[in-house]
Write a protein that holds these residues in place. Structure first.
Motif, mmCIF file in Angstrom:
data_model
loop_
_atom_site.group_PDB
_atom_site.id
_atom_site.type_symbol
_atom_site.label_atom_id
_atom_site.label_comp_id
_atom_site.label_asym_id
_atom_site.label_seq_id
_atom_site.Cartn_x
_atom_site.Cartn_y
_atom_site.Cartn_z
ATOM 1 N N TYR A 333 -23.446 -9.425 -38.960
ATOM 2 C CA TYR A 333 -22.018 -9.141 -38.833
ATOM 3 C C TYR A 333 -21.763 -7.635 -38.773
ATOM 4 O O TYR A 333 -20.927 -7.160 -38.000
ATOM 5 N N ALA A 334 -22.487 -6.874 -39.586
ATOM 6 C CA ALA A 334 -22.299 -5.419 -39.608
ATOM 7 C C ALA A 334 -22.730 -4.802 -38.279
ATOM 8 O O ALA A 334 -22.047 -3.941 -37.714
ATOM 9 N N GLU A 335 -23.875 -5.285 -37.768
ATOM 10 C CA GLU A 335 -24.400 -4.751 -36.512
ATOM 11 C C GLU A 335 -23.491 -5.094 -35.334
ATOM 12 O O GLU A 335 -23.172 -4.238 -34.502
ATOM 13 N N ALA A 336 -23.043 -6.351 -35.281
ATOM 14 C CA ALA A 336 -22.179 -6.789 -34.190
ATOM 15 C C ALA A 336 -20.836 -6.073 -34.231
ATOM 16 O O ALA A 336 -20.303 -5.656 -33.194
ATOM 17 N N SER A 337 -20.284 -5.908 -35.435
ATOM 18 C CA SER A 337 -18.996 -5.227 -35.590
ATOM 19 C C SER A 337 -19.099 -3.769 -35.175
ATOM 20 O O SER A 337 -18.198 -3.231 -34.516
ATOM 21 N N ALA A 338 -20.215 -3.118 -35.546
ATOM 22 C CA ALA A 338 -20.407 -1.707 -35.199
ATOM 23 C C ALA A 338 -20.543 -1.537 -33.692
ATOM 24 O O ALA A 338 -19.998 -0.596 -33.102
ATOM 25 N N LEU A 364 -15.159 -11.773 -33.560
ATOM 26 C CA LEU A 364 -16.274 -11.267 -32.769
ATOM 27 C C LEU A 364 -16.521 -12.147 -31.539
ATOM 28 O O LEU A 364 -16.746 -11.656 -30.431
ATOM 29 N N LYS A 365 -16.452 -13.438 -31.748
ATOM 30 C CA LYS A 365 -16.709 -14.368 -30.652
ATOM 31 C C LYS A 365 -15.692 -14.177 -29.529
ATOM 32 O O LYS A 365 -16.033 -14.156 -28.339
#
Length: 510
Positions: A333-338, A364-365
């Motif tokens: 989640y942190a990586e995708a959000s960043a 995110l989706k």
């Protein structure tokens, strides 16, 4: 508002009654201004490529070509070139009304045209038509030869069919230059160059005849095979006109008046096309061969950049599709959000941190599952056009948007100051990825921001009316896309807005 005959007329022309009523409400309520947060600049929304990075992306593009991706070049080419010749039409009318030729030729635009007459690629055609030196003709005779059916009829032809550039033993129309360009960056592994032009219905036969006349020549020259298609703005995308009291405008026979919805209507045409990568460029933005290298280089670099970022987006799409939100750890989640916030430049709504996993998962989706576009941006040197800004979206998120000045409240000092500090503008140089990781096309019509239409004042048969344009193709029509801005050299932007632009050195022989 509408009588029984109106309802039949609306249905027969392919328009949707609910949409038409919404258009009337838009006239009544007006469109809100788009709130810009700051101008996109180098390092803050605009990517600047050095030579090494550009070459890496070119290599990646060519690698993906070897893997068999499909390419398409999309060229908006609708409409006549009459606006190119506005000053000449005015001069023609003055001469016909008895104004002395000497006085008419004092106009700077007209003077520039006649002084540079021999430098135009169509000059030889004028001499062939007359059978004598053009200099022996009066100014009115020359203008009639250029503009009307007495000669070249350029005042009524589309820009794509005008001769733009002179070569040693031939000349080329802008349509031909796009064919040449397409062969240099939009050729697939089988040597196919797929191109699509949007044209007006009355011009389609002339385009088809021109294509037939030049196709084999350019196929032989570049060793390619062209697959060229044409389409028109769909009547269903026309918008209803109203009078100054916001009542449906009626023609002399009491029928409703619908008008073309602007270039934003072309999102329907784009939505019908099938390719992994789509290049978009206006019909009048082409240069002779000796200047094409920079354009080809950056087209390939931007394509490679899109494919590189798209590969990462596809990975996130796949994980979010295949795994339940509870099965994903905090690191993902942190990586995708960043990546979404710092690379794709999509900021969540203010004070919305999506603390709950399920909320963040759906956010995110929704943001990853969108088409992607890379937009070339050039340094602002006073040319008109939309600009790159950070803007607030309908869902209160903030992202990169191409924004026209008409969308901004310039009477608001804060908004005007942001515009004043803009460093780049949009030359309509786009590359689009319109499919997801499964190769399924997005429905582009669902990704428009309907708030970004535009109202203008026109007249018909001596009566004033209000017209409505749809969200622009590269503005509100693509508002809900993932967007990347990349600086491209000013040399890649050479539009022809007036006939005298063809006298610029970028449109003259080497």
């Amino acid at each position: 508002m509408f009588n029984a005959e109106d309802l039949v007329f609306i249905e027969e022309r392919g328009s949707d009654l609910t949409t038409v009523k919404k258009q009337v409400r838009n006239f009544e309520q007006g469109f809100p201004y788009l709130e810009i947060i700051q101008a996109a600049t180098i390092g803050k929304g605009i990517i600047q490529l050095n030579e090494d990075h550009a070459q890496q992306f070119i290599d990646f593009f060519e690698h993906k070509l070897e893997k068999g991706i499909s390419l398409l070049k999309f060229v908006p080419a609708s409409g006549a070139a009459s606006r190119m010749f506005k000053s000449l039409f005015t001069a023609k009318a003055r001469l016909e009304n008895g104004t002395p030729e000497k006085e008419v030729l004092q106009d700077k635009e007209v003077q520039c045209f006649f002084n540079g007459l021999k430098k135009f690629a169509f000059y030889a055609d004028l001499e062939r038509l007359t059978g004598k030196p053009v200099e022996q003709l009066s100014a009115l005779e020359v203008l009639n030869l250029v503009l009307t059916e007495q000669g070249l009829n350029y005042g009524n032809l589309p820009k794509g069919l005008l001769k733009f550039h002179q070569y040693q033993d031939h000349s080329r129309t802008s349509f031909e230059e796009h064919c040449a360009e397409g062969a240099l960056y939009a050729k697939d592994q089988q040597g196919k160059v797929q191109m699509h032009f949007t044209v007006s219905p009355e011009h389609k036969p002339v385009f088809e005849a021109h294509l037939k006349a030049i196709k084999s020549k350019y196929e032989k020259l570049f060793g390619v095979h062209y697959e060229v298609s044409f389409s028109q703005q769909k009547p269903a995308t026309d918008t209803i006109a109203v009078d100054l009291n916001n009542k449906p405008f009626r023609n002399g026979d009491n029928s409703l008046l619908f008008r073309p919805g602007g270039h934003g209507a072309l999102i329907d045409n784009l939505n019908d096309l099938d390719a992994d990568l789509i290049f978009i460029k206006n019909i009048d933005n082409v240069v002779p061969d000796y200047l094409k290298a920079e354009t080809i280089k950056y087209k390939k670099a931007l394509a490679g950049l899109l494919l590189n970022y798209q590969k990462r987006i596809f990975n996130y799409q796949r994980v979010l599709d295949e795994r339940h939100y509870t099965a994903l750890d905090c690191k993902f989640y942190a990586e995708a959000s960043a990546f979404l916030e710092n690379v794709l430049n999509v900021k969540p709504p203010t004070n919305q941190y999506y603390a709950e996993k399920e909320e963040l998962y759906h956010y995110l989706k929704s943001k990853f599952n969108r088409p992607i576009r890379v937009c070339g941006m050039v340094k602002n040197e006073g040319e008109p056009g939309g600009g790159p800004f950070w803007a607030k979206n309908a869902d209160e998120s903030i992202s990169l948007q191409v924004v026209e000045s008409s969308q901004i409240n310039l009477e608001d000092k804060k908004q005007a100051d942001i515009v004043k500090h803009a460093t780049h503008f949009n030359p309509v140089d786009l590359i689009c990825g319109t499919k997801n990781y499964l190769g399924e096309p997005y429905d582009l019509l669902l990704l428009r921001d309907p708030r970004t239409g535009f109202i203008s004042y026109k007249s018909k048969d001596g009566k004033e009316l209000k017209a409505q344009e749809l969200p622009g193709l590269w503005n509100g029509a693509m508002a809900d896309w993932n967007t990347l801005f990349v600086e491209v050299p000013i040399l890649t932007f050479n539009p022809v807005k007036t006939v005298n632009d063809l006298l610029r050195k970028e449109h003259q022989p080497d």
